[in-house]
Each structure stands twice: as structure tokens, then as C-alpha cells.
Scaffold this motif. Structure first.
Motif, short mmCIF file in Angstrom:
data_model
loop_
_atom_site.label_atom_id
_atom_site.label_comp_id
_atom_site.label_asym_id
_atom_site.label_seq_id
_atom_site.Cartn_x
_atom_site.Cartn_y
_atom_site.Cartn_z
N VAL A 41 0.87 -1.18 0.00
CA VAL A 41 0.00 0.00 0.00
C VAL A 41 0.91 1.23 0.00
O VAL A 41 1.86 1.30 0.78
CB VAL A 41 -0.97 0.00 1.20
N ILE A 42 0.63 2.16 -0.90
CA ILE A 42 1.47 3.34 -1.04
C ILE A 42 0.62 4.59 -0.87
O ILE A 42 -0.38 4.76 -1.57
CB ILE A 42 2.17 3.37 -2.42
N PHE A 43 1.02 5.46 0.06
CA PHE A 43 0.30 6.70 0.33
C PHE A 43 1.09 7.88 -0.24
O PHE A 43 2.29 8.00 -0.02
CB PHE A 43 0.14 6.89 1.84
N PHE A 44 0.39 8.73 -0.97
CA PHE A 44 1.02 9.90 -1.58
C PHE A 44 0.39 11.19 -1.06
O PHE A 44 -0.83 11.36 -1.10
CB PHE A 44 0.84 9.87 -3.10
N ASP A 45 1.24 12.09 -0.60
CA ASP A 45 0.81 13.47 -0.36
C ASP A 45 0.48 14.10 -1.71
O ASP A 45 0.84 13.55 -2.76
CB ASP A 45 1.96 14.22 0.34
N VAL A 81 9.71 16.81 -7.26
CA VAL A 81 8.50 16.46 -8.02
C VAL A 81 8.64 16.89 -9.48
O VAL A 81 8.16 16.20 -10.39
CB VAL A 81 7.25 17.08 -7.36
N GLU A 82 9.33 18.02 -9.71
CA GLU A 82 9.51 18.49 -11.08
C GLU A 82 10.49 17.65 -11.88
O GLU A 82 10.55 17.73 -13.10
CB GLU A 82 9.98 19.96 -11.08
N GLU A 83 11.29 16.84 -11.18
CA GLU A 83 12.29 15.98 -11.83
C GLU A 83 11.85 14.53 -11.83
O GLU A 83 12.68 13.62 -11.71
CB GLU A 83 13.63 16.13 -11.12
N ASP A 84 10.54 14.29 -11.97
CA ASP A 84 9.99 12.93 -11.97
C ASP A 84 10.32 12.18 -10.68
O ASP A 84 10.65 10.99 -10.68
CB ASP A 84 10.50 12.13 -13.19
N GLY A 85 10.22 12.92 -9.57
CA GLY A 85 10.59 12.35 -8.28
C GLY A 85 9.78 11.15 -7.84
O GLY A 85 10.32 10.25 -7.19
N ILE A 86 8.51 11.09 -8.20
CA ILE A 86 7.68 9.94 -7.82
C ILE A 86 8.17 8.69 -8.54
O ILE A 86 8.39 7.63 -7.93
CB ILE A 86 6.19 10.19 -8.12
N LEU A 87 8.32 8.79 -9.85
CA LEU A 87 8.81 7.63 -10.62
C LEU A 87 10.17 7.19 -10.12
O LEU A 87 10.41 5.98 -9.91
CB LEU A 87 8.90 8.00 -12.11
N LEU A 95 2.60 14.70 -5.39
CA LEU A 95 1.95 14.31 -6.65
C LEU A 95 1.91 15.49 -7.62
O LEU A 95 2.11 15.32 -8.82
CB LEU A 95 0.52 13.82 -6.39
N LEU A 96 1.64 16.67 -7.09
CA LEU A 96 1.53 17.87 -7.92
C LEU A 96 2.76 18.76 -7.75
O LEU A 96 3.30 18.88 -6.65
CB LEU A 96 0.28 18.68 -7.54
N THR A 97 3.16 19.39 -8.84
CA THR A 97 4.26 20.34 -8.80
C THR A 97 3.80 21.61 -8.08
O THR A 97 2.63 21.75 -7.72
CB THR A 97 4.71 20.72 -10.22
N HIS A 98 4.70 22.54 -7.92
CA HIS A 98 4.34 23.79 -7.25
C HIS A 98 3.40 24.63 -8.10
O HIS A 98 2.76 25.55 -7.60
CB HIS A 98 5.62 24.56 -6.89
N ASN A 99 3.28 24.30 -9.37
CA ASN A 99 2.29 24.94 -10.25
C ASN A 99 0.99 24.14 -10.29
O ASN A 99 0.11 24.41 -11.11
CB ASN A 99 2.85 25.10 -11.66
N LYS A 100 0.90 23.15 -9.39
CA LYS A 100 -0.29 22.29 -9.26
C LYS A 100 -0.55 21.49 -10.53
O LYS A 100 -1.70 21.28 -10.93
CB LYS A 100 -1.54 23.12 -8.88
N GLU A 101 0.52 21.02 -11.15
CA GLU A 101 0.42 20.17 -12.33
C GLU A 101 0.83 18.75 -11.97
O GLU A 101 1.73 18.53 -11.14
CB GLU A 101 1.30 20.71 -13.45
#
Length: 259
Positions: free
Chosen positions: A6-10, A244-250, A15-21
Motif C-alpha cells: 500500500v502506497i500513500f502519496f501526499d 517532483v519536477e524531476e519525476d521524483g515519484i517515478l 503528486l503535484l508540482t508547485h504549479n499544481k500540475e
């Protein structure tokens, strides 16, 4: 699949960049996790109505919202932890005298105790949501509230924290804080979900970046801080991924071996 996790994401800054993308790589990674049989959930300080579109886009129906005060499992409410209304009423009266507005929040809507205030606009605008609090100073009456926003500059909240021990105060913006029930946290909301689903500690993962993620990332065994996260957050996390802007989740999911 026997080794499900189970994986929880903020959301904001994770999940979203600082531009909410939502980065394309993040969306693809989420769906790959689901295809592999993992349980994907959200853990956020946001209200449920503030990320409904994101849940639909990612097909996620399990979440911890309001920093653990309103928890939903597979579309059904699993746990709620409302604010102490009498204490909130006293705090609101004191804040009003100091020109510190508040916004009352339940699971469906948010209402401000003043018609308008620059601090409210400044902070809510950064969320880039299509909803703004309307005026209703009595919205707290006769309903459960799971979070209230207090608007004041850094340091001014000390007077409230010292006087109202029924609450925790968590800053998320230079002029705004979350007021949540004392001891309430994402970590406790997460525990409700993992208990219901039966995931052992070694199969639990969490990604976050902000101060309201500290307890979550220090409690969940496989915790990942975003590269853009606060230094305190990176210190308590087991892993640190890219921003997050550098594909941090992946990158982070590959780092921990889930992808």
C-alpha cells in the motif's frame, strides 16, 4: 499477487508540482502500481472536495484527508475525528479580535467567518482550486468540522497554541495554518487504513514533502521524502528521491523497488 503493498502519496509538492500540475511520469507510475496489484492511496491536508478531480483522474478511492481527520476506504467513510466545537468557538472569537480570520471546513464545503480578507485570498489562491470560501460566521454550528484554517503571520499563532490545547496548529502557508484535533495526523489516518486492509509494516510506503508529513514519514516503515521537501522531512524519511519536477515519484518508486 502475494507481495502487494500500500502506497500513500501526499498531494502538494509530491503528486503535484508547485504549479499544481500532475507530471505525466507520475500519472503513468500510479497506474502501473495499480496494474501490478498494489493499493494506491492519498494522504493530504486538503479537504476531500479540494482533490476530487485528482482522485477521478488517478482512479483513487482510498484517502486520508484533513491530515488524518477524515479517512475513506474504497469510497466509504472509515474514520472521522472532528474538532472540539466549544474550544473552536472561543478561539474564533479571540482570533476575530486580532483580525485573524478563520475558515471552517467540513467534508463538503468551507466557509469564512469574515466577508473577505487578503490573507484568505493569498493562501487559497495558491491551491489553484475552483472553489473559494463564502461568508458564514455560524457554519461551525450543528455540524462536524474536521479542520479550520487560521490566518496570521508566522509567530502570531503562538498565542493560540498556548491557550487552546484541544488543537494542533500546522503551518502550510506564510499567512495560514491548519487547526486540527490535538494528536490528529496523517499517520493515525493511515493506521486506520492499513489495519482495515491488513498490510504489514514492511509493505507500507509513503511519499511526502511538507511539515504535515513529518509524523507520516517517521512512522511508515518505507518512507520517501521528495527532493523539494523541507529539510526536517528529509531527515526523518528512510529515502530521499528527486524533486517532483524531476519525476521524483517515478524515481522514488524505482528506488524502493516497487517499479
Amino acid at each position: 499477487m502475494t507481495n502487494r503493498s500500500v502506497i500513500f502519496f501526499d498531494i502538494d509538492g509530491t503528486l503535484l508540482t508547485h504549479n499544481k500540475e500532475l507530471p505525466a511520469s507520475t500519472k503513468e507510475a500510479i497506474f502501473t502500481l495499480k496494474e501490478l496489484g498494489h493499493e494506491v492511496a492519498i494522504a493530504t491536508g486538503r479537504a476531500p472536495f479540494m482533490f476530487e478531480e485528482l482522485r477521478q483522474e488517478l482512479d483513487i478511492h482510498t484517502y486520508v484527508s484533513y491530515n488524518g481527520q477524515y479517512v475513506v476506504l474504497n469510497g466509504n467513510v472509515l474514520h472521522t475525528n472532528p474538532l472540539h466545537i466549544e474550544s473552536l468557538e472561543k478561539l474564533t472569537a479571540a482570533a476575530l479580535e486580532n483580525d485573524h480570520p478563520v475558515v471552517f471546513m467540513d467534508h463538503e464545503d468551507m466557509r469564512a467567518n469574515v466577508p473577505e480578507h487578503d490573507y484568505i485570498k493569498q493562501s487559497i489562491d495558491t491551491l489553484k482550486i475552483d472553489r473559494f470560501p463564502t461568508h458564514d460566521p455560524h457554519y461551525y454550528k450543528g455540524r462536524d468540522l474536521y479542520q479550520t484554517l487560521l490566518f496570521c503571520t508566522e509567530g502570531e499563532e503562538k498565542q493560540y497554541a498556548e491557550q487552546y490545547d484541544a488543537f494542533d496548529f500546522v503551518r502550510w502557508h506564510p499567512v495560514s495554518l491548519d487547526i486540527v484535533p490535538k494528536g490528529g495526523s496523517k499517520a493515525k489516518g493511515i493506521q486506520k487504513i492499513v489495519d482495515a486492509l491488513g498490510f504489514p509494516a514492511e509493505s507500507q510506503y509513503a511519499f511526502g514533502d511538507g511539515l504535515n508529513d513529518l509524523e507520516m514519514l517517521s512512522t511508515v516503515k518505507n518512507s520517501v521524502a521528495m527532493g523539494n521537501g523541507e529539510e526536517q522531512v528529509k531527515e526523518v524519511a528512510r529515502f530521499v528521491t528527486k524533486s517532483v519536477e524531476e519525476d521524483g515519484i517515478l524515481h522514488g518508486l524505482k528506488m524502493v523497488g516497487l517499479l
